[in-house]
Design a protein around this motif. Structure first.
Motif, PDB file in Angstrom:
ATOM      1  N   LEU A  63       0.733  -1.239  -0.071  1.00  0.00           N
ATOM      2  CA  LEU A  63       0.151  -0.112   0.130  1.00  0.00           C
ATOM      3  C   LEU A  63       1.043   1.041   0.065  1.00  0.00           C
ATOM      4  CD1 LEU A  63      -2.794   1.337   0.109  1.00  0.00           C
ATOM      5  CD2 LEU A  63      -2.580   0.851   2.656  1.00  0.00           C
ATOM      6  N   ALA A  64       2.176   1.264   0.784  1.00  0.00           N
ATOM      7  CA  ALA A  64       2.921   2.630   0.721  1.00  0.00           C
ATOM      8  C   ALA A  64       3.389   2.597  -0.262  1.00  0.00           C
ATOM      9  CB  ALA A  64       3.748   2.177   2.119  1.00  0.00           C
ATOM     10  N   ALA A  65       3.932   1.935  -1.129  1.00  0.00           N
ATOM     11  CA  ALA A  65       4.539   1.838  -2.332  1.00  0.00           C
ATOM     12  C   ALA A  65       3.295   2.305  -3.584  1.00  0.00           C
ATOM     13  CB  ALA A  65       5.270   0.577  -2.855  1.00  0.00           C
ATOM     14  N   ALA A  66       2.452   1.867  -3.490  1.00  0.00           N
ATOM     15  CA  ALA A  66       1.215   2.180  -4.317  1.00  0.00           C
ATOM     16  C   ALA A  66       0.787   3.660  -4.062  1.00  0.00           C
ATOM     17  CB  ALA A  66      -0.071   1.593  -4.363  1.00  0.00           C
ATOM     18  N   MET A  67       0.616   4.101  -3.030  1.00  0.00           N
ATOM     19  CA  MET A  67       0.382   5.428  -2.535  1.00  0.00           C
ATOM     20  C   MET A  67       1.470   6.424  -2.903  1.00  0.00           C
ATOM     21  SD  MET A  67      -1.245   4.978   1.201  1.00  0.00           S
ATOM     22  CE  MET A  67      -1.323   6.778   1.741  1.00  0.00           C
TER      23      MET A  67
END
Length: 198
Positions: free
Chosen positions: A114-118
């Motif tokens: 999720l952090a990378a996608a954000m």
């Protein structure tokens, strides 16, 4: 794919053109209409916003709201930079890359943390926001213009979410193939934008 899923996606997409006139009393009307029309008038913006929603739908869970929210918050910051006249290099390249990369992420069914996608959607949002802000007409009210482009962006994200969720609810291999094919077409369009042929 079920007819209900198709109807939901078609309904969401059909609402996009008429939504520009749904709030004509909000702030300065011309600013709002200019702001709303900017994201929906260019293929690059439309494809990128829809792919953010589709990518969020593929990731599921908290990504369903966190990816669109991240995009919109960072886009607003980028818009403020554009309005202020702060230069940002490679804006058009960043926008074209956003279509290519986000389309490829959907086509390849990428499962990013999720952090990378954000971080990814936030980076691309900066370019889109800067373009919106830098292209604000001189006679448009800033707040109304900003509300317009944020609302249009939210609707485009919603269309991508509806498409992704509708196809996943339809289940089976066919829904996955259609979604991945849509991502692939967006990636090809992004390559065309990057090459200057679209």
């Amino acid at each position: 794919m079920s007819r209900a899923a198709l109807r939901t996606a078609a309904f969401a997409l059909a609402l996009l053109p008429t939504a520009a006139f749904a709030h004509t009393g909000l702030g300065e009307t011309s600013g709002f209409v200019h702001g709303f029309s900017h994201p929906v008038s260019g293929l690059d913006h439309v494809l990128a916003m829809v792919m953010v929603g589709a990518f969020a739908a593929r990731l599921g869970g908290r990504a369903l709201w966190m990816l669109p929210a991240t995009f919109m918050l960072v886009m607003a910051a980028g818009g403020a930079l554009g309005v202020a006249g702060v230069a940002l290099p490679f804006v058009e390249v960043g926008i074209a890359l956003s279509v290519l990369v986000l389309g490829a992420a959907v086509a390849l069914n990428m499962r990013a943390p999720l952090a990378a996608a954000m971080g990814l959607v936030g980076l691309f949002a900066l370019f889109h926001g800067h373009a919106h802000g830098a292209e604000m007409p001189d006679n448009a009210g800033g707040l109304a213009y900003g509300v317009g482009f944020l609302l249009a962006t939210a609707l485009l994200h919603g269309a991508g979410l509806a498409l992704g969720l509708g196809l996943s609810q339809a289940g089976g291999r066919r829904g996955t193939i259609v979604m991945r094919s849509a991502g692939g077409l967006a990636a090809v369009a992004g390559a065309g934008l990057l090459a200057g042929v679209l």
